[in-house]
Motif scaffolding. Structure first.
Motif, mmCIF file in Angstrom:
data_model
loop_
_atom_site.group_PDB
_atom_site.id
_atom_site.type_symbol
_atom_site.label_atom_id
_atom_site.label_comp_id
_atom_site.label_asym_id
_atom_site.label_seq_id
_atom_site.Cartn_x
_atom_site.Cartn_y
_atom_site.Cartn_z
ATOM 1 N N TYR A 2 43.005 38.363 45.302
ATOM 2 C CA TYR A 2 44.341 38.944 45.398
ATOM 3 C C TYR A 2 45.158 38.185 46.425
ATOM 4 C CZ TYR A 2 48.128 42.205 46.260
ATOM 5 O OH TYR A 2 49.379 42.772 46.404
ATOM 6 N N ASP A 3 46.382 37.815 46.062
ATOM 7 C CA ASP A 3 47.324 37.163 46.964
ATOM 8 C C ASP A 3 48.424 38.176 47.284
ATOM 9 O OD1 ASP A 3 49.237 35.671 48.267
ATOM 10 O OD2 ASP A 3 49.660 34.355 46.573
ATOM 11 N N GLU A 35 43.830 38.008 40.391
ATOM 12 C CA GLU A 35 43.106 37.219 39.394
ATOM 13 C C GLU A 35 41.664 37.711 39.337
ATOM 14 O OE1 GLU A 35 43.333 32.729 38.243
ATOM 15 O OE2 GLU A 35 41.984 32.916 39.957
ATOM 16 N N LEU A 85 50.490 39.924 37.523
ATOM 17 C CA LEU A 85 51.601 39.774 38.463
ATOM 18 C C LEU A 85 52.199 41.146 38.751
ATOM 19 C CD1 LEU A 85 53.445 36.709 36.918
ATOM 20 C CD2 LEU A 85 52.092 36.754 39.003
ATOM 21 N N GLY A 86 52.652 41.353 39.978
ATOM 22 C CA GLY A 86 53.330 42.602 40.328
ATOM 23 C C GLY A 86 52.394 43.791 40.401
ATOM 24 N N THR A 87 51.249 43.608 41.012
ATOM 25 C CA THR A 87 50.265 44.692 41.057
ATOM 26 C C THR A 87 50.721 45.881 41.895
ATOM 27 O OG1 THR A 87 49.115 43.602 42.881
ATOM 28 C CG2 THR A 87 48.306 43.182 40.659
ATOM 29 N N ARG A 143 53.350 40.771 32.388
ATOM 30 C CA ARG A 143 52.701 40.800 33.700
ATOM 31 C C ARG A 143 51.271 40.280 33.668
ATOM 32 N NH1 ARG A 143 53.310 47.004 34.849
ATOM 33 N NH2 ARG A 143 52.864 46.985 32.627
ATOM 34 N N SER A 159 44.871 37.446 34.809
ATOM 35 C CA SER A 159 45.671 37.576 36.029
ATOM 36 C C SER A 159 46.756 38.613 35.797
ATOM 37 C CB SER A 159 46.301 36.238 36.421
ATOM 38 O OG SER A 159 47.228 35.830 35.432
ATOM 39 N N GLY A 161 52.143 36.798 47.139
ATOM 40 C CA GLY A 161 52.658 36.586 45.788
ATOM 41 C C GLY A 161 52.486 37.799 44.886
ATOM 42 N N ASP A 162 51.794 38.852 45.379
ATOM 43 C CA ASP A 162 51.507 40.062 44.609
ATOM 44 C C ASP A 162 50.861 39.691 43.277
ATOM 45 O OD1 ASP A 162 51.333 42.765 44.149
ATOM 46 O OD2 ASP A 162 53.381 42.958 43.422
ATOM 47 N N PHE A 163 49.765 38.928 43.383
ATOM 48 C CA PHE A 163 49.094 38.324 42.240
ATOM 49 C C PHE A 163 47.600 38.623 42.319
ATOM 50 C CE2 PHE A 163 46.748 34.571 40.687
ATOM 51 C CZ PHE A 163 47.248 34.458 39.399
#
Length: 67
Positions: free
Chosen positions: A10-11, A18, A52-54, A35, A50, A14-16
């Motif tokens: 988790y980043d 994987e 995005l926007g978790t 997403r 992956s 970047g709210d990403f």
């Protein structure tokens, strides 16, 4: 990664998110939800995904079929 091991990364910046099921060469492709991208190997087998926007998942849950 061995059999039965899942790698989650988790980043926060970047709210990403994987998730990888296998450590193989592959590429990301689109899903029915903008997403989510699925990662597939060269034969087209899903080896991860992956998101995005978790941070928004509490408001807008995901439901995506991976091929």
């Amino acid at each position: 990664m061995g059999r039965g091991i899942v790698k989650v990364w988790y980043d926060p910046e970047g709210d990403f998110l994987e998730v990888l099921f296998e450590k193989k060469e592959g590429y990301f492709r689109e899903t029915s939800d903008d997403r989510v991208m699925e990662k597939v190997d060269m034969q087209g087998h899903v080896i991860g995904f992956s998101v995005l926007g978790t941070r928004n998942l509490a408001k807008m849950p995901l439901e995506v079929a991976l091929s």
